[in-house]
Scaffold this active site. Sequence first.
Site, PDB file in Angstrom:
ATOM      1  CB  CYS A   1     -14.664  -3.990  -6.150  1.00  0.00           C
ATOM      2  SG  CYS A   1     -13.748  -2.475  -5.829  1.00  0.00           S
TER       3      CYS A   1
HETATM    4  P1  NAD Z   1      -5.094   0.948  -4.787  1.00  0.00           P
HETATM    5  O1  NAD Z   1      -4.331  -0.278  -4.521  1.00  0.00           O
HETATM    6  O2  NAD Z   1      -5.329   1.408  -6.209  1.00  0.00           O
HETATM    7  O3  NAD Z   1      -4.415   2.187  -4.039  1.00  0.00           O
HETATM    8  C1  NAD Z   1      -3.932   2.130  -2.728  1.00  0.00           C
HETATM    9  C2  NAD Z   1      -2.840   3.192  -2.592  1.00  0.00           C
HETATM   10  O4  NAD Z   1      -2.441   3.237  -1.221  1.00  0.00           O
HETATM   11  C3  NAD Z   1      -1.577   2.901  -3.399  1.00  0.00           C
HETATM   12  O5  NAD Z   1      -1.260   4.021  -4.211  1.00  0.00           O
HETATM   13  C4  NAD Z   1      -0.501   2.642  -2.321  1.00  0.00           C
HETATM   14  O6  NAD Z   1       0.790   3.101  -2.729  1.00  0.00           O
HETATM   15  C5  NAD Z   1      -1.033   3.451  -1.159  1.00  0.00           C
HETATM   16  N1  NAD Z   1      -0.546   3.034   0.157  1.00  0.00           N
HETATM   17  C6  NAD Z   1      -0.379   1.777   0.640  1.00  0.00           C
HETATM   18  N2  NAD Z   1       0.026   1.818   1.919  1.00  0.00           N
HETATM   19  C7  NAD Z   1       0.088   3.129   2.268  1.00  0.00           C
HETATM   20  C8  NAD Z   1       0.410   3.835   3.471  1.00  0.00           C
HETATM   21  N3  NAD Z   1       0.752   3.192   4.580  1.00  0.00           N
HETATM   22  N4  NAD Z   1       0.356   5.175   3.447  1.00  0.00           N
HETATM   23  C9  NAD Z   1       0.022   5.864   2.327  1.00  0.00           C
HETATM   24  N5  NAD Z   1      -0.300   5.256   1.170  1.00  0.00           N
HETATM   25  C10 NAD Z   1      -0.277   3.908   1.132  1.00  0.00           C
HETATM   26  O7  NAD Z   1      -6.491   0.765  -4.045  1.00  0.00           O
HETATM   27  P2  NAD Z   1      -7.927   1.256  -4.547  1.00  0.00           P
HETATM   28  O8  NAD Z   1      -8.401   0.466  -5.710  1.00  0.00           O
HETATM   29  O9  NAD Z   1      -7.934   2.734  -4.609  1.00  0.00           O
HETATM   30  O10 NAD Z   1      -8.820   0.773  -3.301  1.00  0.00           O
HETATM   31  C11 NAD Z   1      -8.715   1.368  -2.017  1.00  0.00           C
HETATM   32  C12 NAD Z   1      -9.858   0.840  -1.162  1.00  0.00           C
HETATM   33  O11 NAD Z   1     -11.115   1.295  -1.711  1.00  0.00           O
HETATM   34  C13 NAD Z   1      -9.959  -0.680  -1.085  1.00  0.00           C
HETATM   35  O12 NAD Z   1     -10.404  -1.056   0.183  1.00  0.00           O
HETATM   36  C14 NAD Z   1     -11.015  -1.011  -2.132  1.00  0.00           C
HETATM   37  O13 NAD Z   1     -11.684  -2.208  -1.834  1.00  0.00           O
HETATM   38  C15 NAD Z   1     -11.948   0.175  -1.977  1.00  0.00           C
HETATM   39  N6  NAD Z   1     -12.728   0.471  -3.180  1.00  0.00           N
HETATM   40  C16 NAD Z   1     -12.147   0.386  -4.410  1.00  0.00           C
HETATM   41  C17 NAD Z   1     -12.907   0.690  -5.536  1.00  0.00           C
HETATM   42  C18 NAD Z   1     -12.292   0.568  -6.908  1.00  0.00           C
HETATM   43  O14 NAD Z   1     -13.052   0.603  -7.885  1.00  0.00           O
HETATM   44  N7  NAD Z   1     -10.970   0.457  -7.043  1.00  0.00           N
HETATM   45  C19 NAD Z   1     -14.246   1.083  -5.418  1.00  0.00           C
HETATM   46  C20 NAD Z   1     -14.791   1.185  -4.138  1.00  0.00           C
HETATM   47  C21 NAD Z   1     -14.020   0.879  -3.026  1.00  0.00           C
END
Ligand code: NAD
Length: 440
Positions: A278
């Site tokens: 992040c």
């Molecule tokens: P991640 O990479 O862990 O997970 C994303 C998931 O989406 C994966 O499992 C992937 O297989 C799936 N995916 C990709 N394309 C897809 C599609 N077309 N249809 C269905 N599934 C699909 O991401 P994350 O860490 O959960 O982050 C997600 C968002 O939240 C980002 O924008 C991130 O900046 C934000 N965010 C993350 C955190 C954190 O601590 N990780 C905290 C706040 C906000």
Amino acid sequence: MRVTVVGSGYVGTTLAACLADAGHDVTAVDIDPDVVAALNDGRAAIHEPGLDDLLAEHAGERLHATTEYDGVSDADVTFLAIGTPSRADGSIDLGPLTAAAEMTGEAIAGGSEGSAAEGNPEDRHLVVVKSTITPPGVGAIREALRAGAGDAADRVELATNPEFLREGSAVDDFQHPDKLVFGTDSDWAAERLDSLYEPLLAATGSEVPVIRTDPETAVMIKYANNAFLASKISLANDLGNVCKRFGIDAYEVMDAVGLDDRIGSQFLRSGVGWGGSCFPKDVDAIRAAAREAGYEPPMLDAAVAVNDGQPDRMLDLLDAHVDVAGERVAVLGLAFKPGTDDVRNSRAIPIIEALQARGADVVGYDPVATDTMREHFPDLEYADSAAAALDGASAALVVTDWDEFAALDDAFDAMADPVVIDGRRIIERRDGLTYEGLTW
Ligand code: NAD
């Protein structure tokens, strides 16, 4: 309510599990069949305290996972929790989220033909972006959703609801938020989000502020939040580097500084810097978006520059004590912070690269992040314990403050040359150890 969560990573899985726990019927959609199989099995594909318990309780009951978008049209609310990774220039890659928004639009259009034909006035769909996106990104995702929905575009509304959870305490953070931010264009959308969160808020037992604003302002709040936190650490690191030059303990200084309630005591622990999925991505993304809009943000540029320099400072301290060419060097901690197996932008990565460039024989250890780091460094030696990593090492660099590193005690005795460079202030100084704290 019936909720679909598209994307089952750290945020999506936590969201899905917590919404199911709050009493909603949740469908988790992910393109990765392994992730879906794990969820239906009642476990998470990622390491996050408390998550498996919630999944085990609700999988097959109020929580189902699928690789198909079919059910999206039946949902009262669909969340998009897809990754928004950095591109080479620091801007966010909206490709995966755009694809998911389009598919969501298509599923809504396809699934709701019947009720639309019957003229159902309630056949409106709320799609909420949970992913972190820039203000200009909101328009792009709204367009993708509408393009996917085609003739049904007018019945689809986009909202934003940025997420502030931290990896390592994601479930607890989600269930006890400091604030909720609803970015909506209509009262209908805001009321739907109110209803969705109502049971969660009732369970917190405390008053949680809800900020109601437009979708663009909501996502800007998320960037400002993370940019502030990252900059706070970088300022602590900058001042910490100054302290080190003067032989002053930066922690003694910052413990006192943090007592000023305009400053607060959190995020003043100086060390090897911030990483994870992040802070680096979000600070880079808002800098890139600002540049694109004609403004170069000097404070944010400096926050990144200080952060990028901290691993080099650890290496400088190491070089002052030992030439590591051909020597075994332990890297303790591979995750970007304790409590997670996430190594994205971990400070361990530039540290390992710099050690390898010096010809060191690097051995890494982490209680949970070995497998994820293996994807970056498949040929690195990984130890099963910190003690095994230290055995015969000429130096150790401490990169993550896992609690267990505070209790290593005799393990240092097995080092060939007990030089410890601590990037997190987790190791106690002791006789027989050449110890250097990064900013103390
Ligand atoms: P991640 O990479 O862990 O997970 C994303 C998931 O989406 C994966 O499992 C992937 O297989 C799936 N995916 C990709 N394309 C897809 C599609 N077309 N249809 C269905 N599934 C699909 O991401 P994350 O860490 O959960 O982050 C997600 C968002 O939240 C980002 O924008 C991130 O900046 C934000 N965010 C993350 C955190 C954190 O601590 N990780 C905290 C706040 C906000």
